[in-house]
Design an enzyme around this catalytic site. Structure first.
Site, short mmCIF file in Angstrom:
data_model
loop_
_atom_site.label_atom_id
_atom_site.label_comp_id
_atom_site.label_asym_id
_atom_site.label_seq_id
_atom_site.Cartn_x
_atom_site.Cartn_y
_atom_site.Cartn_z
N ASN A 1 -1.82 -10.78 8.35
CA ASN A 1 -2.79 -9.73 8.54
C ASN A 1 -4.16 -10.22 8.09
OD1 ASN A 1 -3.31 -6.72 8.99
ND2 ASN A 1 -4.19 -7.04 6.95
N GLU A 2 -5.08 -10.25 9.01
CA GLU A 2 -6.50 -10.50 8.72
C GLU A 2 -6.81 -11.70 7.83
OE1 GLU A 2 -8.10 -6.79 7.24
OE2 GLU A 2 -8.01 -5.86 9.22
N HIS B 1 0.99 -9.30 4.58
CA HIS B 1 -0.15 -8.37 4.63
C HIS B 1 -0.85 -8.42 3.28
CE1 HIS B 1 -1.95 -4.63 6.64
NE2 HIS B 1 -2.66 -4.85 5.55
N GLN C 1 0.80 -1.22 0.00
CA GLN C 1 0.00 0.00 0.00
C GLN C 1 0.84 1.27 0.00
OE1 GLN C 1 -2.62 -1.84 3.30
NE2 GLN C 1 -4.00 -0.43 2.28
C1 BGC Z 1 -6.24 -3.78 6.24
C2 BGC Z 1 -5.58 -2.60 5.57
C3 BGC Z 1 -6.64 -1.69 4.98
C4 BGC Z 1 -7.51 -1.20 6.11
C5 BGC Z 1 -8.57 -0.19 5.73
C6 BGC Z 1 -7.52 -3.49 6.95
O1 BGC Z 1 -8.48 -4.41 6.51
O2 BGC Z 1 -5.33 -4.46 7.05
O3 BGC Z 1 -4.67 -3.07 4.63
O4 BGC Z 1 -6.10 -0.65 4.26
O5 BGC Z 1 -8.15 -2.27 6.74
O6 BGC Z 1 -9.54 -0.73 4.91
#
Ligand code: BGC
Length: 410
Positions: free
Chosen positions: A158-159, A114, A20
């Site tokens: 990440n998530e 990520h 990003q």
């Molecule tokens: C993510 C980010 C994303 C942010 C805002 C999260 O889901 O880790 O990469 O930019 O939310 O949407």
């Protein structure tokens, strides 16, 4: 007005993700997706914030603002651009970034994955292929061997629950249609074998990512270095409207608990919260026209963080790191209000005895918001897209001051 002094050593930071902000992440699968004629991405990531070259000034700026921590990710696609070919030069790049953090008194919190993966991984079945946990562990081993002594804390993933969460929120199926077929073709796999981390809801993927997490935790604990390891989750505060209790419990199980239960025994869990989800007897109740929303269309509801912290602590039973929290808005005064109210929830949770180790705003910079492109503004620091000039917003100074004093008034 109340005043609260945070525990000593509390981490105050902002977060980013490689793809990003770095720019030109050419070997990643996202770069391919962004450039398909059938793409669903609003625009390609391009130079992003050119953080790849500008990290020295960026890290210095975060320190100057008052932060003592920075969460960022290392790009697997740069470090291992072809399977088994590791780039010493790219590992050295990330080593310099880590060193810059230490020079400025910033604790680096490193995310090893990520969302983005190397192109070759997708050609091999991506996150639907059984061999991927071993491939990810091998990458983690190689990266940790080079970087581990400078890592302050690590997030493996990440998530991993984002795709299932999105499938509940967006009214269309992201895993089908012309774009999906074109993407599958680009990686030479059948559409049902396109193992894209951010989009696939197949339960097999959940198992594969959890396996990969477990392997990575062991590798990262092996050192060099001795740092806490966890993963981060996208957590909405799931609330039941009258009559929606059963449905809400079911959704909470699917989106949150089935993951939170898997991280018991980890050093921490990363809580990432932006808003709430209200569930009635017939399912998710969308916020009404008159409700204030962020640029992503979610309700402006900073108190969600209190709910997710309490829930995560109760189910996961491990320390909490708020690894992302923030607001997409062009009106920075709303961001200040958002942080103020969210931090009040952090204070309440700490006072209730919940072990919270730090708070990271999403995001350090206005950056590439995946399929939404550059329109949503999450940053506490504005970035001029033409010149790459950085301008801290009032929210950066506001939060930086809290970080510097480790004290909250509000
Ligand atoms: C993510 C980010 C994303 C942010 C805002 C999260 O889901 O880790 O990469 O930019 O939310 O949407």
């Amino acid at each position: 007005m109340r005043e609260y002094i945070f525990p000593e050593g509390f981490l105050w930071g902002a977060a980013t993700a490689g793809h990003q902000v770095e720019g030109n992440n050419l070997n990643s699968e996202s770069w391919v997706l962004e450039h398909l004629p059938e793409t669903i991405y609003a625009e390609p990531s391009g130079d992003a914030c050119d953080h790849y070259h500008r990290y020295p000034q960026d890290i210095a700026l975060l320190a100057e603002l008052g932060f003592n921590a920075y969460r960022f990710s290392i790009e697997w696609a740069r470090i291992e651009p072809e399977e088994g070919e590791f780039s010493y030069a790219e590992l050295e790049h990330y080593r310099r970034m880590l060193a810059a953090c230490h020079e400025h008194g910033i604790r680096p919190v490193v995310t090893f994955h990520h969302f983005t993966s190397p192109r070759w991984l997708l050609r091999a079945g991506g996150w639907l292929d059984e061999k991927t946990p071993a491939r990810f562990a091998r990458f983690c081993e190689r990266a940790t061997r080079h970087l581990g002594d400078l890592v302050g804390a690590a997030c493996t993933f990440n998530e991993p629950n984002l795709a299932v969460l999105l499938s509940r929120l967006v009214p269309f199926d992201l895993q089908s249609g012309p774009w999906w077929d074109a993407a599958a073709q680009a990686f030479g796999v059948a559409p049902d074998q396109l193992g894209l981390f951010q989009f696939v809801t197949d339960p097999r993927m959940r198992e594969i990512i959890i396996d990969a997490h477990r392997l990575a935790v062991d590798v990262l604990h092996g050192g060099p270095g001795d740092f806490p390891v966890g993963l981060t989750l996208a957590l909405l505060d799931i609330q039941a409207a009258e009559g929606g209790e059963e449905q809400a419990a079911e959704i909470r199980r699917e989106l949150s608990d089935s993951y939170l239960e898997q991280v018991r025994g980890d050093d921490f869990v990363g809580v990432q919260t932006y808003s709430r989800m209200v569930v009635g007897p017939t399912g998710v109740v969308r916020p009404g026209e008159d409700v204030e929303k962020n640029q992503m269309g979610e309700e402006f509801y900073p108190e969600a963080l209190g709910g997710t912290i309490r829930h995560a602590a109760e189910v996961a039973r491990v320390p909490i790191l708020v690894t992302e929290n923030g607001l997409a808005t062009t009106d920075d005064s709303r961001r200040v209000e958002y942080f103020q109210r969210a931090l009040r929830c952090v204070v309440d949770a700490l006072e209730a005895g919940i072990d919270i180790r730090g708070y990271f705003a999403w995001s350090a910079f206005d950056n590439f918001e995946w399929v939404s492109g550059y329109r949503p503004k999450f940053g506490i620091i504005a970035v001029d897209r033409a010149t790459q000039a950085r301008t801290p917003k009032p929210s950066a100074h506001w939060l930086g001051e809290i970080a510097r004093t480790n004290r909250y008034q509000g």
